[in-house]
Design a protein around this motif. Structure first.
Motif, PDB file in Angstrom:
ATOM      1  N   PHE A 160       0.826  -1.215   0.000  1.00  0.00           N
ATOM      2  CA  PHE A 160       0.000   0.000   0.000  1.00  0.00           C
ATOM      3  C   PHE A 160       0.861   1.265   0.000  1.00  0.00           C
ATOM      4  N   GLU A 161       2.068   1.191   0.528  1.00  0.00           N
ATOM      5  CA  GLU A 161       3.049   2.280   0.401  1.00  0.00           C
ATOM      6  C   GLU A 161       2.650   3.580   1.105  1.00  0.00           C
ATOM      7  N   CYS A 162       1.619   3.557   1.917  1.00  0.00           N
ATOM      8  CA  CYS A 162       1.124   4.810   2.503  1.00  0.00           C
ATOM      9  C   CYS A 162       2.188   5.488   3.367  1.00  0.00           C
ATOM     10  N   TYR A 163       2.915   4.652   4.133  1.00  0.00           N
ATOM     11  CA  TYR A 163       3.783   5.190   5.188  1.00  0.00           C
ATOM     12  C   TYR A 163       4.969   5.954   4.640  1.00  0.00           C
ATOM     13  N   HIS A 164       5.344   5.707   3.376  1.00  0.00           N
ATOM     14  CA  HIS A 164       6.510   6.413   2.846  1.00  0.00           C
ATOM     15  C   HIS A 164       6.337   7.925   2.926  1.00  0.00           C
ATOM     16  N   CYS A 165       5.141   8.376   2.575  1.00  0.00           N
ATOM     17  CA  CYS A 165       4.905   9.823   2.567  1.00  0.00           C
ATOM     18  C   CYS A 165       4.134  10.291   3.805  1.00  0.00           C
ATOM     19  N   HIS A 166       3.439   9.378   4.440  1.00  0.00           N
ATOM     20  CA  HIS A 166       2.618   9.769   5.589  1.00  0.00           C
ATOM     21  C   HIS A 166       3.099   9.093   6.870  1.00  0.00           C
ATOM     22  N   GLY A 167       4.409   8.887   6.983  1.00  0.00           N
ATOM     23  CA  GLY A 167       4.937   8.201   8.155  1.00  0.00           C
ATOM     24  C   GLY A 167       5.311   9.160   9.269  1.00  0.00           C
ATOM     25  N   GLY A 168       5.737   8.549  10.398  1.00  0.00           N
ATOM     26  CA  GLY A 168       6.236   9.352  11.509  1.00  0.00           C
ATOM     27  C   GLY A 168       5.138   9.886  12.403  1.00  0.00           C
ATOM     28  N   PHE A 169       5.565  10.585  13.451  1.00  0.00           N
ATOM     29  CA  PHE A 169       4.613  11.036  14.463  1.00  0.00           C
ATOM     30  C   PHE A 169       3.572  12.000  13.902  1.00  0.00           C
ATOM     31  N   ALA A 170       3.939  12.735  12.850  1.00  0.00           N
ATOM     32  CA  ALA A 170       3.004  13.708  12.283  1.00  0.00           C
ATOM     33  C   ALA A 170       2.248  13.141  11.087  1.00  0.00           C
ATOM     34  N   PHE A 171       2.528  11.890  10.731  1.00  0.00           N
ATOM     35  CA  PHE A 171       1.908  11.254   9.572  1.00  0.00           C
ATOM     36  C   PHE A 171       2.067  12.091   8.313  1.00  0.00           C
ATOM     37  N   THR A 172       3.269  12.625   8.144  1.00  0.00           N
ATOM     38  CA  THR A 172       3.680  13.290   6.912  1.00  0.00           C
ATOM     39  C   THR A 172       5.191  13.242   6.863  1.00  0.00           C
ATOM     40  N   ASP A 173       5.734  13.255   5.656  1.00  0.00           N
ATOM     41  CA  ASP A 173       7.191  13.257   5.513  1.00  0.00           C
ATOM     42  C   ASP A 173       7.741  14.677   5.400  1.00  0.00           C
ATOM     43  N   HIS A 174       6.888  15.643   5.651  1.00  0.00           N
ATOM     44  CA  HIS A 174       7.284  17.040   5.433  1.00  0.00           C
ATOM     45  C   HIS A 174       7.453  17.724   6.789  1.00  0.00           C
ATOM     46  N   VAL A 175       8.422  17.244   7.565  1.00  0.00           N
ATOM     47  CA  VAL A 175       8.531  17.720   8.945  1.00  0.00           C
ATOM     48  C   VAL A 175       9.912  18.296   9.241  1.00  0.00           C
ATOM     49  N   VAL A 176       9.918  19.167  10.228  1.00  0.00           N
ATOM     50  CA  VAL A 176      11.157  19.698  10.781  1.00  0.00           C
ATOM     51  C   VAL A 176      10.932  19.842  12.282  1.00  0.00           C
ATOM     52  N   LEU A 221      -1.984  13.170   8.293  1.00  0.00           N
ATOM     53  CA  LEU A 221      -3.202  12.353   8.344  1.00  0.00           C
ATOM     54  C   LEU A 221      -3.897  12.466   9.696  1.00  0.00           C
ATOM     55  N   ARG A 222      -3.281  13.174  10.628  1.00  0.00           N
ATOM     56  CA  ARG A 222      -3.960  13.328  11.918  1.00  0.00           C
ATOM     57  C   ARG A 222      -5.251  14.138  11.708  1.00  0.00           C
ATOM     58  N   ASN A 223      -6.325  13.617  12.249  1.00  0.00           N
ATOM     59  CA  ASN A 223      -7.663  14.226  12.123  1.00  0.00           C
ATOM     60  C   ASN A 223      -8.184  14.230  10.680  1.00  0.00           C
ATOM     61  N   ILE A 224      -7.624  13.358   9.853  1.00  0.00           N
ATOM     62  CA  ILE A 224      -7.962  13.401   8.427  1.00  0.00           C
ATOM     63  C   ILE A 224      -9.449  13.113   8.190  1.00  0.00           C
ATOM     64  N   ALA A 225     -10.066  12.377   9.094  1.00  0.00           N
ATOM     65  CA  ALA A 225     -11.478  12.030   8.880  1.00  0.00           C
ATOM     66  C   ALA A 225     -12.392  13.257   8.970  1.00  0.00           C
ATOM     67  N   VAL A 226     -11.909  14.334   9.596  1.00  0.00           N
ATOM     68  CA  VAL A 226     -12.773  15.518   9.726  1.00  0.00           C
ATOM     69  C   VAL A 226     -12.361  16.648   8.781  1.00  0.00           C
ATOM     70  N   THR A 227     -11.427  16.364   7.852  1.00  0.00           N
ATOM     71  CA  THR A 227     -10.942  17.460   7.014  1.00  0.00           C
ATOM     72  C   THR A 227     -11.333  17.308   5.545  1.00  0.00           C
ATOM     73  N   ALA A 228     -12.403  16.588   5.269  1.00  0.00           N
ATOM     74  CA  ALA A 228     -12.880  16.465   3.891  1.00  0.00           C
ATOM     75  C   ALA A 228     -13.326  17.831   3.361  1.00  0.00           C
ATOM     76  N   PRO A 229     -13.330  18.054   2.059  1.00  0.00           N
ATOM     77  CA  PRO A 229     -12.836  17.149   1.011  1.00  0.00           C
ATOM     78  C   PRO A 229     -11.308  17.178   0.915  1.00  0.00           C
ATOM     79  N   TYR A 230     -10.769  16.328   0.062  1.00  0.00           N
ATOM     80  CA  TYR A 230      -9.343  16.048   0.095  1.00  0.00           C
ATOM     81  C   TYR A 230      -8.592  16.527  -1.155  1.00  0.00           C
ATOM     82  N   LEU A 254      -7.681   5.273   9.718  1.00  0.00           N
ATOM     83  CA  LEU A 254      -7.659   6.727   9.536  1.00  0.00           C
ATOM     84  C   LEU A 254      -8.601   7.412  10.526  1.00  0.00           C
ATOM     85  N   ASP A 255      -9.728   6.780  10.781  1.00  0.00           N
ATOM     86  CA  ASP A 255     -10.664   7.319  11.767  1.00  0.00           C
ATOM     87  C   ASP A 255     -10.041   7.384  13.161  1.00  0.00           C
TER      88      ASP A 255
END
Lengths: 395, 330
Positions: free
Chosen positions: A242-258, A308-317, A376-377
């Motif tokens: 499924f490869e999801c974790y590559h871009c949405h991994g880590g504590f923030a569920f994104t690879d775009h962190v500092v 992805l944190r709180n992603i279920a309440v942030t529609a649409p995507y 995700l929920d």
């Protein structure tokens, strides 16, 4: 006008005695201090991070250290419609707490009715965002980012015309004069734009979300915190299929962190094959992602992976809100890119030459879909969505 | 003397704020002001044409010899005027283009940098800009033709038609300038800069830079009831990468033109910015936008004097021309 006492925990006891005014009375005209709810003195002292387990200390600019006073002043500014030219919009209009600081719109709507090409991003854990907005390679300061919605006119967001107009407007409000003097007691009298944006950025940095049911299960070992389906979904999330974790991994569920003391901050952007309008990889203008900044053709369609944190309440995507539900987002990735049959955006996204190698497509059973959605929920942090310390102080 | 006093109350208030702000801006600015340097300036990498390139910004070494040598200087006011096909430019007024479409201005503002006059033997002499809040801060001036009325509702009431500075005493003929903000300032945080560089309509947030030239018109209701279009031109440095911190932001396309008006007499002439050639041929029944990249910029950039592909200044431009000020003319 009624005084509204919050039903809150101990942490917000200081705010619980605050009286509130209704929104409709607000205007450019300065009002007596008692007309607003947020008229208590600012709290004092250094800010203490209460980070969830597993969260590293955020990176805070040396010239804008966190203080309780600035965080609370920033909160009052963030929710104040007097920060828009016509008095109808606050930062919070497009960043609503109950929606993880998004607005349920695919494309944000500005204070004068102009439609933004992109959707409002969640501010959950924005302190860790390596860069800001959907696809900007070097906009890395929350302070400076605040200028974009204030002064931007393509489209108009808050609709402010000039820095001096904003500074003079706030200077006329006695409450703010007092609060700025308190929060920036070591500086000449403000408010200045620098102070305004530092306060707002401090509040934004305090928006930490990391106590979802998923965290109670994974970190605290509470087996009953999430369903078995969610646990299976988390396993699928972490597979090479499924490869999801590559871009949405880590504590923030994104690879775009500092974060503080991080040797190698990640500033990554990905083309996920959402469009391919010319067969050569083009995304519909003006939403071309990083390319719109760099002019580099290979940056076409590259956006950052949102948390992805709180992603279920942030529609649409997606950056433009073009996918309505999380289930359809899974369809997009399962297909390895989206195919649009007709209209101006028609094209075979899976054939986008700039597409990320991680978006290859995968088979997905209905049970797997349900498991992924349950996972995700489980990332919805209700405490974050309802934290009274981060709610509208003017209500 | 030209009248510099348009919008006096606002300017005075801003001047006070500007002085207050000096207390909180970086040290080098305060140092400049404290030493009484009349050209209290901000560091910049750009150098006026004809002067040696400075490797390190040094506010104590003004580019123009006028104020450092003690030689006699003379004040110069470069007067700008805006026109639409020869008619005076005014927000709220309606004009007709060559195709018969009616339109009204929505914005017209431009930064001016690297202003030079030419001596009678052709030597280029940089104009040392006055510090003149809120319109000038020493290395860049803002020309502002919109007054916030009519379709210019996103603008401000104050206007400015002048660039004011000094040159060594002498006779001059010929003018050169660029629309731009010096590279050393273009990506600085506007919140920490004096006017006219403060955050507002001329800051280009998405590229962390400035709009060097902003010209917008909107079509007015047509006889056939079709929806009116609009045309928008925002010129600024584009194709940018890097970081605001270490290393800085670099834009592959500088997009600073170089306007050369050889016949310009600073004592008797005005510089006319005519938007008609800019928007000539643009179909005002549809929406045309140029944010300094893309095919719709092609015609605009040629007239502004820019190569769309490289971002370099071209030898010719079609936006500015010289016109006598005329006796008693504004």
């Amino acid at each position: 006008m009624t005084a509204c006492l919050r039903s809150t925990g101990l942490a917000s006891l200081a705010l619980a005695l605050v009286a509130c005014a209704s929104d409709d009375a607000r205007s450019d005209v300065p009002e007596p201090a008692t007309d607003h709810g947020a008229n208590s003195a600012l709290p004092s002292g250094p800010f203490t991070w209460q980070l969830p387990p597993g969260f590293p200390p955020p990176l805070v600019p040396e010239d804008d250290p966190m203080t309780n006073a600035k965080v609370e002043l920033g909160r009052r500014l963030f929710y104040d419609t007097r920060l828009s030219d016509n008095g109808t919009y606050a930062c919070a209009t497009c960043h609503r707490q109950e929606l993880a600081f998004t607005d349920a719109r695919g494309q944000a709507l500005g204070s004068t009715g102009q439609v933004h090409p992109r959707g409002s991003m969640s501010l959950a854990n924005v302190a860790y965002a390596a860069t800001l907005t959907w696809g900007h390679p070097f906009l890395d300061s929350l302070e400076r980012q605040a200028q974009l919605p204030m002064f931007g006119d393509t489209p108009i967001e808050l609709g402010l015309r000039s820095q001096s107009e904003l500074e003079e407007r706030l200077a006329q409000l006695p409450q703010y004069a007092e609060w700025f003097a308190s929060a920036f007691s070591d500086q000449p009298p403000g408010p200045t734009l620098l102070q305004i944006e530092q306060a707002i950025a401090s509040f934004e940095r305090s928006l930490i979300s990391g106590r979802a049911p998923f965290d109670r299960w994974l970190i605290e070992g509470d087996e009953g915190a999430i369903s078995d389906a969610a646990k299976r979904g988390y396993e699928l999330f972490n597979t090479e299929t499924f490869e999801c974790y590559h871009c949405h991994g880590g504590f923030a569920f994104t690879d775009h962190v500092v974060y503080a003391d991080e040797a190698f901050p990640q500033v990554l952007f990905h083309n996920t094959g959402l469009y391919n309008v010319d067969g050569k990889g083009a995304f519909p203008a003006p939403n071309t992602g990083v390319e719109s900044v760099t002019g580099n053709p290979t940056d076409m369609g590259r956006f950052k992976a949102p948390t992805l944190r709180n992603i279920a309440v942030t529609a649409p995507y997606m950056h433009d809100g073009s996918i309505a539900t999380l289930s359809e987002v899974l369809d997009h990735y399962a297909a390895g890119g989206r195919t649009i049959g007709d209209g101006p955006s028609a094209g075979v996204g899976s054939a986008n030459p700039f597409k990320s190698n991680f978006v290859r497509g995968f088979p997905m059973t209905e049970e797997q879909r349900a498991d992924l959605l349950a996972f995700l929920d489980s990332l919805t942090d209700v405490g974050f969505l309802t934290n009274p310390e981060q709610s509208d102080p003017w209500q | 003397m030209p009248d510099h006093c348009v919008g006096v109350p606002m300017i005075e208030r801003r001047e006070r704020r500007f002085l207050l702000r000096l207390l909180s801006v970086p040290f080098w600015v305060a140092a400049c002001a404290a030493t009484g340097d009349p050209r209290a300036d901000l560091p910049l990498d750009a150098h006026p044409p004809g002067t040696p390139e400075a490797g390190t910004p040094d506010p104590a070494q003004p580019a123009a010899p006028a104020s450092s040598s003690g030689a006699a200087t003379q004040p110069v006011t470069i007067r700008f005027r805006a026109r639409v096909a020869g008619e005076p430019f005014a927000c709220g007024s309606t004009y007709r283009d060559t195709a018969g479409a009616h339109f009204t201005p929505a914005d017209l503002r431009a930064f001016v940098q690297d202003v030079s006059l030419f001596t009678l033997d052709g030597a280029e002499q940089p104009l040392a800009l006055d510090v003149r809040p809120p319109w000038q801060q020493g290395s860049v001036a803002l020309i502002d033709f919109e007054d916030g009325s009519g379709a210019c509702a996103a603008g401000t009431r104050d206007v400015n038609f002048d660039v004011v500075g000094t040159v060594p005493a002498g006779d001059y003929r010929g003018l050169a300038f660029s629309n731009g903000v010096p590279e050393g300032l273009n990506h600085a945080d506007p919140a920490g800069l004096p006017p006219p560089l403060q955050a507002g309509s001329m800051t280009w947030g998405w590229l962390l830079g400035y709009r060097f030239l902003m010209a917008e018109v909107v079509g007015t209701p047509r006889a056939d009831a079709g929806a009116p279009g609009s045309a928008l031109l925002h010129v600024g440095s584009s194709a940018c990468s890097g970081s605001p911190g270490a290393g800085g932001i670099h834009c592959a396309k500088a997009n600073r033109n170089r306007v050369r008006l050889d016949d310009f007499d600073p004592d008797t002439d005005a510089v006319v910015l005519d938007v008609e050639p800019l928007f000539s041929g643009v179909d005002l029944t549809r929406v045309t936008t140029c944010h300094s990249s893309g095919a719709e910029c092609a015609a605009f950039f040629e007239r502004v004097g820019l190569d769309l592909d490289t971002g370099s200044a071209t030898a010719t431009q079609g936006l500015y021309r010289v016109e006598p000020r005329g006796e008693g003319a504004p």
